[in-house]
Design a protein around this motif. Structure first.
Motif, mmCIF file in Angstrom:
data_model
loop_
_atom_site.group_PDB
_atom_site.id
_atom_site.type_symbol
_atom_site.label_atom_id
_atom_site.label_comp_id
_atom_site.label_asym_id
_atom_site.label_seq_id
_atom_site.Cartn_x
_atom_site.Cartn_y
_atom_site.Cartn_z
ATOM 1 N N UNK A 32 -4.863 -16.879 -1.997
ATOM 2 C CA UNK A 32 -4.299 -15.695 -1.357
ATOM 3 C C UNK A 32 -4.957 -14.454 -1.964
ATOM 4 N N UNK A 33 -4.750 -13.312 -1.311
ATOM 5 C CA UNK A 33 -5.299 -12.068 -1.858
ATOM 6 C C UNK A 33 -4.747 -11.826 -3.265
ATOM 7 N N UNK A 34 -3.476 -12.163 -3.433
ATOM 8 C CA UNK A 34 -2.822 -11.898 -4.723
ATOM 9 C C UNK A 34 -3.435 -12.755 -5.837
ATOM 10 N N UNK A 35 -3.641 -14.029 -5.518
ATOM 11 C CA UNK A 35 -4.243 -14.919 -6.527
ATOM 12 C C UNK A 35 -5.667 -14.468 -6.874
ATOM 13 N N UNK A 36 -6.402 -14.109 -5.816
ATOM 14 C CA UNK A 36 -7.785 -13.654 -6.048
ATOM 15 C C UNK A 36 -7.786 -12.369 -6.883
#
Lengths: 254, 205
Positions: free
Chosen positions: B155-159
């Motif tokens: 996800x964008x958050x993990x990245x």
């Protein structure tokens, strides 16, 4: 929606990450009426499909030699723990105790010096020595007053499985020298462990007990069990310091 | 009948910190593939990917206590270490790898030019090599979000956790990275079409 707006959302549109349904409909409507944007959406879809194919077929793994190397490193680290780490910890602990003892000595000398000066001024030489004898080295609050011990959730099995029965944790009757330690009936402590070649508290002609905090790994230095999950926390200990400033014994408290 | 539950990464990490070799081995087997592939897709070099994977897990062995579960998953933590090592390796090898081409210079890297129509064949396995080369030709800051979000499905958050930037930055870099890939692959396609149009035909008459 115009071409510029569609370009901004095209990637998320083809990846089904465009959450706004209205925006999605408008984008698709525009793409249906604009050849350039329709081609761009096709390119985006092709790229997304290619990414999916690429991630699906990607099954590269690190060669087995990497696993062998990291497992060897793991074994090396954990094999070296019992032999090296306690030595380091015990040295660190000795430095800390030596520093504390030095401070106590300096403070004691300062106290004696000040007492003598005031006595000379008052010209009461006869009472000087009596005062000095009657007030042995007053404990100066160099160490932060011991706060109530934090309740530790050490499993009972840890206490039962202690390798050295002599240092088994137990409720301690207040020893004679421990008068400076706050009286906490619920406090649990080990026996005093001698630090200097068999000399123990009873053979001293005076001293004090200081409450200190040490890295929890110091427990291992004395052969006591340690909960590895709490290795980074600190543990309280009482250190018996003789009038000569040397640490004689230690006990761990919780 | 007993239910066998799979231990979480955090469980394995705790056991590992207490000296559990089996737990460490399990954690390694669970996470090495992702770390290795990330390093490979970022660098294009199996040697670098191998070194980075080894370094990542050795760092974990030595400084496992530095990991804070409140700040992200263990997987993201490992990817973050891998990213730092990959970027360092690429920086060291800069004179030898043509990976630092500017994104906006409009020049297509020769390695991205395929003999076939790239956009048509992207969905086929044969074109994966072309796409891989195109990704490798991207600047590192676009490449890493493409690899993480598109190939590792983060996800964008993990990245953002891995890269150490804001979610909005990940989103914009991903958008720009995709646009660059399309642009360059399209240029390759157009070039290919042009070369086919001017192909001379020998007259045997």
């Amino acid at each position: 929606m115009n071409c510029h707006e569609l370009l901004a959302v095209a990637g998320e549109l083809v990846r089904d990450q465009l959450m706004d349904a209205t925006q999605r409909e408008k984008a698709l409507e525009h793409a249906a009426s604009c050849v350039k944007c329709s081609n761009h959406l096709s390119d985006e879809r092709a790229l997304t499909a290619a990414f999916q194919t690429m991630s699906r077929v990607a099954d590269e793994q690190a060669p087995p030699r990497v696993e062998a190397a990291v497992l060897a490193a793991f074994r090396e680290k954990h094999a070296s723990l019992p032999s090296i780490a306690p030595q380091r910890q015990s040295r660190r602990w000795l430095y800390a105790v030596a520093a504390a003892a030095a401070v106590v000595i300096i403070a004691g000398m300062l106290a004696v010096f000040l007492t003598r000066n005031s006595d000379i001024k008052d010209k009461t030489a006869s009472t000087e020595s009596q005062d000095f004898k009657s007030s042995p080295l007053t404990p100066i609050p160099l160490v932060t007053p011991a706060s109530p011990p934090e309740p530790e959730h050490v499993p009972s099995t840890v206490i039962k499985n202690e390798p050295r029965a002599g240092k088994r944790l137990k409720r301690v009757p207040q020893p004679s020298l421990a008068t400076t330690v706050p009286d906490k009936p619920a406090e649990i402590a080990t026996d005093f462990i001698p630090l200097m070649g068999g000399e123990f508290v009873e053979q001293m002609d005076g001293g004090q007990v200081m409450r200190v905090e040490l890295p929890r790994s110091a427990l291992m230095s004395f052969g006591l069990p340690m909960d590895m999950e709490r290795a980074t926390q600190r543990v309280k200990a009482d250190v018996v310091v003789g009038n000569d400033g040397l640490a004689r014994a230690i006990r761990f408290v919780r | 009948m007993t239910l066998k539950t799979t231990p979480s990464d955090l469980d394995l990490l705790r056991l590992m910190m207490a000296g559990g070799e089996e737990a460490f081995a399990e954690l390694y087997r669970r996470r090495q593939g992702g770390v290795y592939r990330f390093a490979l897709q970022m660098s294009g070099s199996p040697e670098i990917a191998e070194d980075v994977t080894q370094e990542v897990f050795i760092v974990l062995i030595r400084t496992a206590e530095r990991y804070n579960p409140d700040r992200g998953s263990l997987s993201a933590y490992l990817y973050g270490i891998a990213r730092n090592y990959v970027l360092r390796k690429l920086e060291q090898d800069r004179p030898y790898l043509p990976l630092t081409e500017s994104a906006d210079d409009g020049v297509t890297h020769p390695s991205m030019i395929s003999d076939t129509d790239p956009l048509v064949e992207l969905t086929r396995n044969e074109s994966i090599k072309s796409l891989r080369e195109a990704i490798l030709a991207l600047p590192a800051h676009y490449r890493e979000v493409i690899v993480l979000c598109e190939l590792h499905e983060m996800s964008y958050l993990e990245a953002a956790d891995v890269v150490g930037c804001a979610v909005g930055t990940v989103r914009s870099r991903l958008h720009r990275g995709r646009a660059l890939l399309i642009e360059k692959l399209r240029a390759a396609r157009d070039r290919d079409h042009a070369s086919q149009e001017v192909k001379p035909a020998r007259c045997f008459a």
